[in-house]
Structure formats: structure tokens, C-alpha cells
Design an enzyme around this catalytic site. Structure first.
Site, PDB file in Angstrom:
ATOM      1  N   THR A   1       0.847  -1.195   0.000  1.00  0.00           N
ATOM      2  CA  THR A   1       0.000   0.000   0.000  1.00  0.00           C
ATOM      3  C   THR A   1       0.875   1.234   0.000  1.00  0.00           C
ATOM      4  O   THR A   1       1.903   1.242   0.676  1.00  0.00           O
ATOM      5  CB  THR A   1      -0.837   0.013   1.309  1.00  0.00           C
ATOM      6  OG1 THR A   1      -1.661  -1.139   1.310  1.00  0.00           O
ATOM      7  CG2 THR A   1      -1.684   1.274   1.437  1.00  0.00           C
TER       8      THR A   1
ATOM      9  N   VAL B   1     -12.049  -6.224   2.386  1.00  0.00           N
ATOM     10  CA  VAL B   1     -11.459  -4.936   2.740  1.00  0.00           C
ATOM     11  C   VAL B   1     -10.343  -5.182   3.747  1.00  0.00           C
ATOM     12  O   VAL B   1     -10.517  -5.935   4.702  1.00  0.00           O
ATOM     13  CB  VAL B   1     -12.538  -3.996   3.340  1.00  0.00           C
ATOM     14  CG1 VAL B   1     -11.911  -2.711   3.864  1.00  0.00           C
ATOM     15  CG2 VAL B   1     -13.595  -3.674   2.284  1.00  0.00           C
TER      16      VAL B   1
ATOM     17  N   GLY C   1      -3.441  -6.807   5.993  1.00  0.00           N
ATOM     18  CA  GLY C   1      -4.525  -6.018   6.587  1.00  0.00           C
ATOM     19  C   GLY C   1      -5.251  -6.756   7.696  1.00  0.00           C
ATOM     20  O   GLY C   1      -5.595  -6.165   8.728  1.00  0.00           O
TER      21      GLY C   1
HETATM   22  N1  ASP Z   1      -2.496  -3.672   3.930  1.00  0.00           N
HETATM   23  C1  ASP Z   1      -2.967  -3.929   2.595  1.00  0.00           C
HETATM   24  C2  ASP Z   1      -4.183  -4.806   2.660  1.00  0.00           C
HETATM   25  O1  ASP Z   1      -4.230  -5.717   3.462  1.00  0.00           O
HETATM   26  C3  ASP Z   1      -1.924  -4.551   1.718  1.00  0.00           C
HETATM   27  C4  ASP Z   1      -0.515  -4.052   1.918  1.00  0.00           C
HETATM   28  O2  ASP Z   1      -0.312  -2.965   2.422  1.00  0.00           O
HETATM   29  O3  ASP Z   1       0.429  -4.765   1.569  1.00  0.00           O
HETATM   30  O4  ASP Z   1      -5.085  -4.619   1.877  1.00  0.00           O
END
Ligand code: ASP
Length: 311
Positions: free
Chosen positions: A147, A176, A201
């Protein structure tokens, strides 16, 4: 005094754009938007925005979040499809008192009604990756994610945080993650500082990790201490509960412009710049219980960009 910081090497070009705005005394929210939209528009970075990673059905459903830590307002979109910048939509939602978190069709209807740019966000290569993945097993496919989470502190002392992501590759439709969730993927409070997260996440949200990092700064910890504590306490708690923690990484900026970062993975990169430092990429490594960060070698950056087909 101003600072801009963001997760991953992919934010370098955007951080340069954001730093230019802050250097001129510009608004932190505009600097944040310049950084995040730069990553969203770049198809080389395949986990955010245009050219991002499709879900299990081959749709590209995007998440984004925004928080203004002075006005204490936020906006988020979840699983939004067909718009060029989910971050811009999230930011615009923060102008309202109610209906600030919208998902899927609701977010798309709002974006259409408010004239946000519509765009097919899948590229030929993102569709090809999805087709190729149909032959892989799901666990390895899940590995593709990252992200862009960014923080900007402007000369006026206002701090902002935001995120944008396509989430986990081959995620279940409408899954999500932490990124659009206030307190998990991002949090900002101009009286303390701001934090953003990246990684798995499903685990990051169990620790409300961005809120927790800001809370620790409010208690008097430095951003580095706060990041280290938030990451290690969540990892230890998950281990005590019998689970193997996923990737957990955080970046934080304190209200006085200092930056910290921590991660439980071996190669976490982030970018920062302030009035005394040009935008650079840093790599975080563990020393005992603490993390330290050092400028990433040119060779490492070249290799990262090559892996993303970026010249
Ligand atoms: N945190 C994000 C999600 O779980 C993915 C990531 O940051 O690598 O959608």
C-alpha cells in the site's frame, strides 16, 4: 518545518512532488495528494491504482483513506472500481459530517455524481497476471500486495495521513483490508503525529496499529519508539494467541517533524524528506528490539525499480 514520509520505494517520485509543495509553504493535504496520486497513476507499481492487482474475479476494486489531523475529519472508499484516483474521492468525502466512508457501488455513485475521473484501471499486464494466477495456488497468489501510505506535515503544523491500495492480489471480491480503515491503515492527530501501515490487513487491523502508534507518540514516545512498540507488541500478542503474524510495517511522523519506521519483515523500504533532507529511500532493519533505518544503496533502488519495470 515540514516533513513528508511514505511507505515503500515506489513513493520516491511522489515524495519529490509533495516535498516541492511543502517547500513552497503549500498545504499538507495537497502534498499528500501529489504523492499518492503519483503512485496511483503509475502502472509500474502494480499494487496501487492504475495497473493494480485484480481480485479473484478479475475486477480491480480499490481502497483508499484520508485524515486531516487538525480538523479531525476523515474519508474512505472501499472496493471502488473504475475511477482514476480513489484517494481523491476519499479526501473529498472528508468535507462531510456524515456519509464519509463509502463502499463499492455507493462510492462509485458518489464519485460519478461529483465528476471524478472515470478510468479502466486494469492494464493488459494486470489482466494477464490475473489470468496467469488462475493456474497458481491461492496462498502464493496472495503474496502480491503493498500500500502507499503517506504522511505530510506542513509549515502550519497541520498533519495529514492517507493511503491507497488494490489490497491483496486475488482477494475475495469486496474483501477490505486495513488501508481504508481509520486507525488501522492510517491515523493523524496534529497534537501528536500521524502513522500509516502496510502489510497483511487482516493482522494490522487487530492492533488498530496506526492509532496505537499515534497514541504512543501522544504519551511521549518518539516516532521510532512508537513504531517499534506498536509493531512488536502486536506481533507478540498474535504469537501468544497461537498465530503466525503476517507482514506488519508502520511509518510515523511526530508533530515536531521527526520520522520513525518499523517492520517485522526483512526488507521494508520507506521514503522521507524534510526541510533538512532531500527525498530519499531508506531501508529498515532490526537491531535487537529496535529498528534503525539507513539510506538505501543506489544499487538496491535500481534493482527495486527494475523489478517494477521502471526506468
Ligand atoms: N495492507 C494492505 C491490505 O491488506 C496490503 C498491503 O499494504 O500490503 O489490503
Amino acid at each position: 518545518m515540514w516533513t513528508i514520509a511514505a511507505t515503500w520505494c515506489m513513493a520516491l517520485e511522489g515524495a519529490r512532488k509533495g516535498a516541492e509543495i511543502l517547500k513552497e509553504g503549500g498545504n499538507g493535504a495537497d502534498a499528500l495528494e501529489a504523492l499518492i496520486t503519483d503512485v496511483e497513476n503509475d502502472p509500474c507499481f502494480t499494487s496501487v491504482g492504475y495497473g493494480g492487482l485484480p481480485d479473484a474475479e478479475g475486477h480491480l476494486r480499490l481502497d483508499a483513506g484520508y485524515m486531516d489531523g487538525t480538523k479531525m475529519v476523515t474519508g474512505s472508499v472501499m472496493a471502488a472500481e473504475g475511477f482514476a484516483s480513489p484517494f481523491r474521492i476519499a479526501r473529498s468525502l472528508s468535507a462531510y459530517k456524515t456519509n464519509t466512508v463509502l463502499c463499492a457501488e455507493g462510492a462509485e455513485k458518489y464519485a460519478r455524481e461529483h465528476g471524478f475521473e472515470e478510468k479502466e484501471m486494469r492494464t493488459e499486464s494486470s489482466q494477464q497476471r490475473w489470468k496467469d494466477s488462475l493456474e497458481q495456488d491461492t496462498q502464493s497468489a496472495y503474496r502480491g500486495h503493498d500500500t502507499v501510505g503517506a504522511i505530510a506535515l506542513d509549515e502550519e503544523g497541520n498533519i495529514y495521513a492517507g493511503t491507497s491500495t488494490s489490497g491483496l492480489f486475488l482477494k475475495r471480491p469486496f474483501r477490505v483490508g486495513d488501508s481504508p480503515l481509520i486507525g488501522s491503515g492510517f491515523y493523524a492527530d496534529s497534537e501528536a503525529g500521524a502513522a500509516v501501515a502496510t502489510g497483511l490487513g487482516e493482522d494490522l487491523m487487530k492492533g488498530c496499529i496506526s492509532y496505537e502508534t499515534v497514541r504512543l507518540m501522544k504519551e511521549g514516545l518518539s516516532p521510532q519508539e512508537a513504531c517499534d512498540r506498536a509493531v512488536s507488541e502486536l506481533a507478540v500478542r498474535l504469537i501468544r494467541a497461537g498465530s503466525e503474524p503476517g507482514d506488519l510495517s508502520v511509518v510515523a511522523v511526530s508533530k515536531d517533524g521527526h520520522t520513525g519506521a518499523s517492520s517485522n519483515i526483512s526488507e521494508f523500504s520507506f521514503v522521507f524528506a524534510d526541510c533538512d533532507h532531500e527525498p530519499e529511500v531508506y531501508l529498515v532493519r532490526k537491531e535487537g528490539h529496535c529498528s534503525i533505518y539507513e539510506k538505501a544503496p543506489e544499487e538496491w533502488i535500481r534493482d527495486y525499480m527494475m523489478r517494477h519495470n521502471k526506468r
